[in-house]
Design an enzyme around this catalytic site. Structure first.
Site, short mmCIF file in Angstrom:
data_model
loop_
_atom_site.label_atom_id
_atom_site.label_comp_id
_atom_site.label_asym_id
_atom_site.label_seq_id
_atom_site.Cartn_x
_atom_site.Cartn_y
_atom_site.Cartn_z
N ASP A 79 0.86 -1.17 0.00
CA ASP A 79 0.00 0.00 0.00
C ASP A 79 0.89 1.22 0.00
O ASP A 79 2.05 1.16 0.43
CB ASP A 79 -0.91 0.02 1.23
N GLN A 80 0.36 2.29 -0.47
CA GLN A 80 1.08 3.56 -0.41
C GLN A 80 0.06 4.64 -0.09
O GLN A 80 -1.11 4.53 -0.42
CB GLN A 80 1.80 3.87 -1.71
#
Length: 93
Positions: A79-80
């Site tokens: 995830d970012q």
């Protein structure tokens, strides 16, 4: 020299085009499976976490949601979070 570490299948628990391309360019043999978790709902329950921890927890949730069905495989979750002036920006263009 490439050492074979396992016969386990590698699954990318993401439908991200960028992550797909990164693994392909690295020469990784993998398949893709969409995570079965509601990311927006998870964010509501984790909104008090620092953004780095939030990204890590979301990545874990995505990987776990896929690994429940593939216990014999390695599952990559990621995830970012884009942050601007202390605020998270969801799905920036």
């Amino acid at each position: 020299m490439n050492a074979k570490i396992s016969n386990r299948k590698i699954i990318l628990g993401s439908t991200s085009y960028v992550r797909d391309q990164m693994l392909k360019q690295a020469g990784v043999n993998f398949t893709i499976e969409k995570p079965l978790c509601d990311e927006e709902e998870l964010k509501k329950h984790m909104n008090n976490l620092p953004m780095l921890e939030l990204a890590l927890e979301l990545a874990k949730a995505k990987a776990y949601s896929v690994s429940k069905f593939h216990a014999d495989s390695y599952v990559i979750g990621s995830d970012q979070i884009c942050e601007l002036n202390g605020e998270a920006i969801s799905k920036p263009k």
